[in-house]
Write a protein that holds these residues in place. Structure first.
Motif: not given
Length: 104
Positions: A84-88, A90-91, A93-98
Motif C-alpha cells: 500500500k505504501n509503495e502504491l501511495r 508511486r501515485m 510521485k505521478g501527481q507531482i510529476n503531472a
C-alpha cells in the motif's frame, strides 16, 4: 550545513539492550528474525545491531503475538502494508510529476 537523517533508522543497539527495552528474551528476538519479521544488521563479528524502529516493531510484534496472531499472519499484514505504501508513493510521485509537467 547539517545532514538530516532519522536517528530512529540508525542500527546501533545490541540485542541485550533491545531485550531490556522490550522485555523480550534474546531468544524471542532471534526467533522473530528467523521468521523474517525483523531485519537487524550484522557487524563484521556477527553481532546484531538494531534501530529504534526495530525496537518499536518488536514491541508491536510481541503485542500481536500476545493477541493470538501467528508469525505468518503478521508477515502477511506487513507485506500488505508495504505494498500500500509503495502504491501511495508511486501515485504521489505521478501527481507531482503531472503538476510540474515533469517527464521521464
Amino acid at each position: 550545513m547539517a545532514v538530516a537523517y532519522n536517528y530512529k533508522e540508525k542500527k546501533v543497539i545490541t540485542i541485550g539492550v533491545v531485550s531490556e527495552l522490550t522485555g523480550l528474551s534474546e531468544r524471542q528476538i532471534r526467533y522473530y528474525e528467523e521468521r523474517k519479521l525483523i531485519f537487524p544488521e550484522r557487524t563484521k563479528g556477527g553481532t546484531r545491531k538494531f534501530s529504534f524502529q526495530d525496537v518499536e516493531r518488536l514491541v508491536d510484534i510481541a503485542n500481536k503475538m500476545e493477541d493470538g496472531m501467528q508469525t505468518f499472519e503478521i508477515r502477511k499484514m506487513e507485506k500488505k502494508k508495504q505494498h500500500k505504501n509503495e502504491l501511495r508513493d508511486r501515485m504521489l510521485k505521478g501527481q507531482i510529476n503531472a503538476a510540474f509537467n515533469i517527464r521521464k
